[in-house]
Design a protein around this motif. Structure first.
Motif, PDB file in Angstrom:
ATOM      1  N   GLN A 329     -23.158  56.446  50.821  1.00  0.00           N
ATOM      2  CA  GLN A 329     -23.870  57.510  51.539  1.00  0.00           C
ATOM      3  C   GLN A 329     -23.507  57.480  53.020  1.00  0.00           C
ATOM      4  O   GLN A 329     -23.273  58.530  53.630  1.00  0.00           O
ATOM      5  CB  GLN A 329     -25.377  57.333  51.359  1.00  0.00           C
ATOM      6  CG  GLN A 329     -26.217  58.358  52.107  1.00  0.00           C
ATOM      7  CD  GLN A 329     -27.700  58.148  51.891  1.00  0.00           C
ATOM      8  OE1 GLN A 329     -28.120  57.778  50.803  1.00  0.00           O
ATOM      9  NE2 GLN A 329     -28.505  58.368  52.925  1.00  0.00           N
ATOM     10  N   HIS A 334     -21.251  61.580  49.247  1.00  0.00           N
ATOM     11  CA  HIS A 334     -22.599  61.854  48.751  1.00  0.00           C
ATOM     12  C   HIS A 334     -22.681  61.964  47.232  1.00  0.00           C
ATOM     13  O   HIS A 334     -23.664  61.530  46.623  1.00  0.00           O
ATOM     14  CB  HIS A 334     -23.136  63.124  49.411  1.00  0.00           C
ATOM     15  CG  HIS A 334     -23.278  62.993  50.898  1.00  0.00           C
ATOM     16  ND1 HIS A 334     -22.513  63.712  51.796  1.00  0.00           N
ATOM     17  CD2 HIS A 334     -24.058  62.187  51.655  1.00  0.00           C
ATOM     18  CE1 HIS A 334     -22.843  63.384  53.035  1.00  0.00           C
ATOM     19  NE2 HIS A 334     -23.775  62.453  52.978  1.00  0.00           N
ATOM     20  N   ALA A 338     -24.962  59.519  45.157  1.00  0.00           N
ATOM     21  CA  ALA A 338     -26.062  60.028  44.327  1.00  0.00           C
ATOM     22  C   ALA A 338     -26.015  59.423  42.930  1.00  0.00           C
ATOM     23  O   ALA A 338     -27.055  59.077  42.344  1.00  0.00           O
ATOM     24  CB  ALA A 338     -25.977  61.552  44.242  1.00  0.00           C
ATOM     25  N   SER A 360     -33.257  58.776  49.477  1.00  0.00           N
ATOM     26  CA  SER A 360     -31.808  58.839  49.713  1.00  0.00           C
ATOM     27  C   SER A 360     -31.126  59.752  48.701  1.00  0.00           C
ATOM     28  O   SER A 360     -30.189  60.484  49.043  1.00  0.00           O
ATOM     29  CB  SER A 360     -31.201  57.435  49.649  1.00  0.00           C
ATOM     30  OG  SER A 360     -31.710  56.621  50.682  1.00  0.00           O
ATOM     31  N   CYS A 364     -28.817  62.995  49.514  1.00  0.00           N
ATOM     32  CA  CYS A 364     -27.448  63.175  49.009  1.00  0.00           C
ATOM     33  C   CYS A 364     -27.323  64.480  48.238  1.00  0.00           C
ATOM     34  O   CYS A 364     -26.317  65.213  48.373  1.00  0.00           O
ATOM     35  CB  CYS A 364     -27.049  61.998  48.123  1.00  0.00           C
ATOM     36  SG  CYS A 364     -26.759  60.457  49.033  1.00  0.00           S
TER      37      CYS A 364
END
Length: 373
Positions: A329, A334, A338, A360, A364
């Motif tokens: 990240q 991303h 993820a 988080s 993302c």
């Protein structure tokens, strides 16, 4: 020291977390680790609360220089972890015939061969010094009976023999007269032979017969003790001796790397941790700690690579998933981040870290949506 747990285990124990202490007679420590992995288990470099069984090698008893049980045996006792012999381990992997299949002597035959009365044989069975199965005895029982006969001939009474075996079993539960070599010294003193010499019944080393080759397990315990006492120089010296003795053992360089890192010696720590991963490429904790060290130095790509290796070795390693997602990240990867956040949450949905992982993941996913517009 706590009381050792003596339980009936079978080969399914190899599917759990297995630790070793003492020097194995049948194979190297690295080979034993590979055997555990091949049976679906996890070999451990140390004894923790997650350890399910501790295997004691037949060569080089797991004692410290002052005769006390090694830290691994002490911890196993404290945590209630079952302790089994190397022979039991060999039976589990099909390299030794189970003791129950080698029983051919009757009580009268054992009595005749050991020159003990049949009544004495029955008494020894009642006290647990002989172990028949289906009224038949094996060669180990014959060896035990002959030792007892020899001790009797030197004036050692049954009460003292029983007391001695009981005290030895306090630190080595599967000890019996077939794998102990007892020598009469006086009417009240028995010495126990070890590969390096002799010890008294409490494990105290009393009569070295030749300069011994140092037991790697004992050296490892000494290194840990020096580290715990803050003697970093001595601990480092001992860990490096062990690394030269057996480059295939990942535990010494792993401990050394962690210790050097804690003392601020980052370059030396990296070298040691990389040695641990070379010795055992499936040592997930070594890859994880190496990744953390590299990330501290801003070497994020190398740190990410180490975490990927940690997860290849241990796919359910939650801490490695969390850190890998975090680093990806941070590097604006991303979509991949993820995926690892989701993987982490599938393993941990409740802890305080899970809450951070969910936040988080949402971040993302938002970044992925923005990038796709």
């Amino acid at each position: 020291m706590g009381v050792m747990t003596v339980v009936e285990l079978d080969s399914s124990a190899l599917k759990s977390t297995v630790a070793f202490t003492g020097r194995l007679a049948c194979m190297t420590r690295a080979e034993a680790f590979e055997v555990v992995r091949s049976h679906g288990g996890t070999p451990s470099q140390s004894v923790t609360r997650q350890t399910k069984v501790l295997v004691v090698g037949e060569l080089g008893w797991p004692l410290l220089d002052d005769g006390r049980p090694s830290n691994k045996l002490s911890r196993a006792g404290s945590y209630g972890i079952p302790v089994v012999s190397e022979r039991r381990f060999l039976e589990w992997i099909g390299k030794a015939v189970p003791d129950s299949l080698n029983r051919t002597y009757s009580a009268d035959q054992i009595a005749a061969l050991s020159k003990l009365a049949t009544g004495t044989i029955n008494e020894l069975v009642r006290f647990g010094l002989l172990d028949p199965r289906g009224r038949l005895f094996g060669f180990r029982d014959l060896a035990s009976a002959r030792q007892i006969s020899n001790l009797f001939a030197h004036g050692i009474g049954l009460t003292e023999i029983i007391r001695s075996v009981k005290e030895v079993r306090a630190w080595l539960p599967e000890a019996n007269l077939s794998n102990l070599r007892m020598h009469p010294v006086s009417h009240r003193t028995i010495e126990i032979e070890q590969p390096e010499g002799r010890a008294d019944k409490r494990g105290q080393f009393v009569l070295p017969v030749s300069p011994p080759e140092q037991n790697p397990d004992t050296l490892f315990e000494q290194a840990q003790s020096a580290e715990e006492a803050g003697d970093i120089a001595e601990a480092e010296r001992l860990y490096r001796v062990l690394m030269k003795c057996d480059p295939s053992d990942a535990a010494p360089p792993f401990n050394l790397g962690n210790m050097l890192r804690a003392s601020g010696q980052k370059v030396e720590a990296e070298v040691a941790l990389r040695a641990a991963t070379r010795a055992d490429p499936l040592f997930a904790e070594a890859w994880y700690n190496l990744s953390d060290l590299l990330d501290e130095q801003g070497r994020s790509e190398a740190a990410i690579d180490c975490l990927r290796r940690a997860l290849r070795a241990a796919p359910d390693y939650a801490d490695a998933m969390f850190n890998l997602a975090l680093l990806l990240q941070r590097d604006n990867k991303h979509a991949e981040a993820a995926a690892y956040w989701r993987r982490y949450l599938a393993n941990d949905a409740q802890s305080e870290w899970a809450a951070r992982a969910r936040r988080s993941l949402k971040f993302c996913e938002m970044q992925i949506l923005i990038a796709n517009f």
